[in-house]
Design a protein around this motif. Structure first.
Motif, short mmCIF file in Angstrom:
data_model
loop_
_atom_site.label_atom_id
_atom_site.label_comp_id
_atom_site.label_asym_id
_atom_site.label_seq_id
_atom_site.Cartn_x
_atom_site.Cartn_y
_atom_site.Cartn_z
N GLU A 103 0.98 -1.69 -0.09
CA GLU A 103 -0.09 -0.08 -0.18
C GLU A 103 0.32 1.45 -0.54
O GLU A 103 0.43 2.11 -0.92
N THR A 104 2.38 1.07 0.16
CA THR A 104 3.09 1.95 0.30
C THR A 104 3.03 2.61 -0.84
O THR A 104 3.76 3.15 -1.13
N LEU A 105 3.53 1.61 -1.85
CA LEU A 105 2.86 2.19 -3.01
C LEU A 105 2.29 2.75 -4.23
O LEU A 105 2.17 2.98 -5.32
N GLY A 106 1.16 2.75 -3.07
CA GLY A 106 0.26 3.67 -3.70
C GLY A 106 -0.69 2.25 -4.70
O GLY A 106 -2.20 2.62 -4.68
N ALA A 107 -0.83 1.03 -3.98
CA ALA A 107 -2.03 0.00 -4.11
C ALA A 107 -2.98 0.11 -3.32
O ALA A 107 -2.73 0.32 -2.30
N SER A 108 -3.98 -0.57 -3.51
CA SER A 108 -5.23 -0.17 -2.83
C SER A 108 -5.57 -1.80 -2.23
O SER A 108 -5.41 -2.77 -2.86
N ARG A 109 -5.90 -1.85 -1.01
CA ARG A 109 -5.71 -3.43 0.15
C ARG A 109 -6.60 -4.22 -1.02
O ARG A 109 -6.41 -5.51 -1.05
N GLU A 110 -8.00 -3.23 -1.06
CA GLU A 110 -9.10 -4.29 -1.74
C GLU A 110 -8.78 -4.95 -3.43
O GLU A 110 -9.68 -5.53 -3.03
N ALA A 111 -8.08 -3.60 -3.72
CA ALA A 111 -7.69 -4.38 -5.29
C ALA A 111 -7.08 -5.48 -5.23
O ALA A 111 -7.37 -6.13 -5.95
N LEU A 112 -6.56 -5.28 -4.41
CA LEU A 112 -5.44 -6.85 -4.04
C LEU A 112 -5.41 -7.70 -3.87
O LEU A 112 -6.09 -8.49 -4.43
N ILE A 113 -6.92 -7.89 -3.04
CA ILE A 113 -7.77 -9.13 -2.64
C ILE A 113 -8.16 -9.21 -3.77
O ILE A 113 -8.40 -10.51 -3.95
N GLU A 114 -9.09 -8.50 -4.41
CA GLU A 114 -9.72 -8.62 -5.65
C GLU A 114 -9.72 -9.41 -6.30
O GLU A 114 -10.12 -10.59 -7.25
N ALA A 115 -8.20 -9.28 -6.45
CA ALA A 115 -7.42 -10.14 -7.97
C ALA A 115 -6.76 -10.86 -7.47
O ALA A 115 -7.27 -11.96 -8.37
N LEU A 116 -6.78 -11.00 -6.31
CA LEU A 116 -6.47 -12.88 -5.68
C LEU A 116 -8.33 -13.83 -5.93
O LEU A 116 -7.98 -14.52 -6.31
N HIS A 117 -8.99 -12.67 -5.36
CA HIS A 117 -9.75 -14.01 -5.60
C HIS A 117 -10.53 -13.64 -6.74
O HIS A 117 -11.66 -14.94 -7.14
N ALA A 304 -14.66 -16.73 2.98
CA ALA A 304 -14.74 -16.20 4.02
C ALA A 304 -14.80 -14.68 4.07
O ALA A 304 -15.25 -13.39 4.66
N TYR A 305 -14.40 -14.53 3.38
CA TYR A 305 -14.71 -12.73 2.50
C TYR A 305 -16.17 -12.49 2.62
O TYR A 305 -16.73 -11.58 2.54
N ASP A 306 -16.28 -12.75 1.77
CA ASP A 306 -18.09 -12.85 1.49
C ASP A 306 -19.16 -12.54 2.63
O ASP A 306 -19.79 -11.70 2.81
N GLU A 307 -18.98 -14.04 3.32
CA GLU A 307 -19.35 -14.16 4.75
C GLU A 307 -19.31 -13.02 5.66
O GLU A 307 -20.08 -12.19 6.69
N GLY A 308 -17.74 -12.42 6.09
CA GLY A 308 -17.38 -11.15 6.76
C GLY A 308 -17.87 -10.02 6.45
O GLY A 308 -17.66 -9.36 7.05
N ARG A 309 -18.27 -9.76 5.17
CA ARG A 309 -18.26 -8.17 4.29
C ARG A 309 -19.19 -7.58 5.25
O ARG A 309 -19.00 -6.73 5.10
N TRP A 310 -20.35 -8.04 5.92
CA TRP A 310 -21.48 -7.23 6.61
C TRP A 310 -20.76 -7.19 7.86
O TRP A 310 -20.94 -5.28 8.52
N VAL A 311 -19.85 -7.87 7.84
CA VAL A 311 -19.08 -7.26 9.45
C VAL A 311 -18.16 -6.33 9.06
O VAL A 311 -18.67 -5.18 9.77
N ARG A 312 -17.21 -6.35 8.09
CA ARG A 312 -16.73 -5.40 8.12
C ARG A 312 -18.01 -3.42 7.36
O ARG A 312 -17.79 -2.76 7.52
N GLU A 313 -18.70 -3.93 6.70
CA GLU A 313 -19.91 -2.47 6.26
C GLU A 313 -20.42 -1.85 8.15
O GLU A 313 -20.06 -0.71 8.00
N ALA A 314 -20.82 -3.26 9.01
CA ALA A 314 -21.04 -2.60 9.88
C ALA A 314 -19.80 -1.94 10.78
O ALA A 314 -20.55 -0.62 11.56
N ALA A 315 -19.02 -2.23 10.76
CA ALA A 315 -18.06 -1.43 11.97
C ALA A 315 -17.91 -0.07 10.66
O ALA A 315 -17.42 0.82 11.79
N LEU A 316 -17.32 -0.26 9.57
CA LEU A 316 -17.43 0.91 8.95
C LEU A 316 -18.35 2.35 9.33
O LEU A 316 -18.13 3.26 9.34
N ALA A 317 -20.00 1.59 8.47
CA ALA A 317 -20.53 2.30 9.57
C ALA A 317 -21.38 2.87 11.04
O ALA A 317 -20.39 3.97 11.15
#
Lengths: 330, 93
Positions: A103-117, A304-317
């Motif tokens: 991420e210090t090189l300007g990459a986004s965590r979300e985008a990196l993980i999406e590329a893996l998935h 794991a990522y999909d089932e945890g989505r609601w937790v991430r969204e709730a924490a952000l809210a």
């Protein structure tokens, strides 16, 4: 290794006179072992290569939790279970250090993980093999983490500061991983005939994939030459692989286990062990997605990522709500 | 989905030493940032105290400003004690 095949985007090496001024100044810094830090100017190809390599490395740590996680609930004693939990937690930590470095090189965590998935990003071929018995946990610690250490120690001197610093922390922690694995093998080899056979079986299955971890022979590769000039890479794949073989033979001897390679023999002239041909067609097929567990690994990650989505969204809210409240009352 | 905000983590490794930057992490709020910092950066008693700061709250100097900021001190060698020549016979200086 954890990043087995990194494209540098370079088609041919240029000599110093051909480099534009900024790039020559950059290369001078690298040549005099001055570290590159996030806000420094760097060639786009250097940035891209690092993002590719660091993210492949991070993905490997994260996916690498899955084969061992398979044995968390079935570890043979509470002691082993605690150790394995700590090790798997370390792998998660290593993945996070590395994503942060990317991420210090300007990459986004979300985008990196999406590329893996999405199956677009690579991770080490080794984690696509199944863990069939408890001895596999021993073999992974001993061989896979042992191979990882050999590759990662030179990365502590990598030219990019945040990557090098992450690798220093990782290497400190990795040593325990290798030793606990060898200790499992020691216990099995000192046990019953069945346990010893289990250890041998695990070694038979993990040996060749471990050698493949270092990636294809690359001394001639343009990507290796470029990565070495940038001091991202310090040794060729074959140099590191040879080091691994040389260190593993006496370790296997001590366990009185047999490495599954009839061609393995000490070369009195070189002082190194010669070993048999590696089946690179297997390596490429695993890397391209057709190993024994590729689909299962990615499916598990996605779930794991999909089932945890609601937790991430709730924490952000919740975080946003707290910020709003603080703004209202101040 | 957007990434959680980024935080920088500083750890005091033991009493008597300053907090030192160790890396970064993502968290939604300060308590979560502290909890994650504890899990990610202090699994082996690396610290006795943690600071977390939102990365966006850090103001950093630009690498390009290095000459403006730091070159002036290059020619002020008289700020260092070694600049002054004192005879060997004189003690406690």
């Amino acid at each position: 290794m954890y990043s087995q095949f990194v494209d540098t985007g370079v088609e041919r090496m240029r000599c110093a006179e051909e480099l534009p001024e900024l790039e020559r100044a950059f290369q001078d810094k690298i040549d005099s072992d001055i570290k590159i830090e996030p806000k420094d100017w760097m060639p786009e190809a250097y940035r891209q290569t690092l993002v590719r390599q660091i993210s492949q490395h991070a993905h490997s740590e994260i996916v690498g939790m899955l084969p061992e996680g398979n044995w968390l609930t079935r570890a043979p004693s509470l002691r082993r279970k605690l150790i394995l939990l700590a090790k798997v937690q370390d792998e998660a930590g290593h993945g996070l250090y590395l994503y942060s470095a990317a991420e210090t090189l300007g990459a986004s965590r979300e985008a990196l993980i999406e590329a893996l998935h999405a199956g677009k990003a690579k991770y080490s071929s080794i984690f696509n093999y199944p863990t069939l018995s408890w001895a596999d946990v021993g073999a992974i610690g001993w061989l896979v983490d042992g191979a990882a250490l050999i590759n990662q120690i030179p990365l502590c001197r990598c030219s990019y500061g945040p990557y090098a610093r992450a690798m220093v922390r990782i290497c400190k922690e990795e040593s325990f991983h290798q030793r606990q694995g060898y200790e499992i093998m020691l216990a099995l080899c000192a046990g019953s005939a069945v346990q010893k056979r289990m250890a041998q079986d695990a070694l038979d299955r993990w040996w060749w994939p471990s050698l493949m971890m270092f990636g294809p022979p690359d001394a001639e590769s343009i990507h290796t030459q470029q990565a070495m000039r940038w001091k991202i890479k310090r040794h060729t794949n074959d140099e590191l692989r040879q080091k691994f073989v040389d260190q593993s033979v006496p370790q296997a001897d001590y366990l009185e286990l047999t490495l599954p390679d009839p061609a393995l023999k000490r070369n009195e002239q070189t002082g190194h062990y010669d070993f048999g041909a590696i089946d690179w067609s297997e390596f490429w097929s695993v890397l391209k997605g057709d190993g024994p567990c590729n689909r299962q690994r990615i499916a598990t990650r996605r779930q794991a990522y999909d089932e945890g989505r609601w937790v991430r969204e709730a924490a952000l809210a919740y975080g946003a709500k707290q910020d709003r409240r603080r703004a209202e009352f101040s | 989905m957007q990434d959680w905000p980024l935080w920088e983590v500083f750890i005091r490794s033991r009493r008597g030493l300053a907090h030192k930057h160790v890396g970064s992490l993502h968290a939604c709020d300060a308590p979560m940032a502290l909890a994650n910092a504890r899990d990610i950066y202090t699994r082996r008693s690396e610290g006795v105290s943690i600071w977390v700061v939102r990365s966006t709250d850090i103001i950093a100097s630009a690498p390009g400003d290095k000459p403006i900021l730091f070159d002036p001190s290059e020619d002020k060698v008289y700020r260092h004690p070694t600049f002054y020549e004192i005879p060997d016979e004189v003690d406690n200086l």
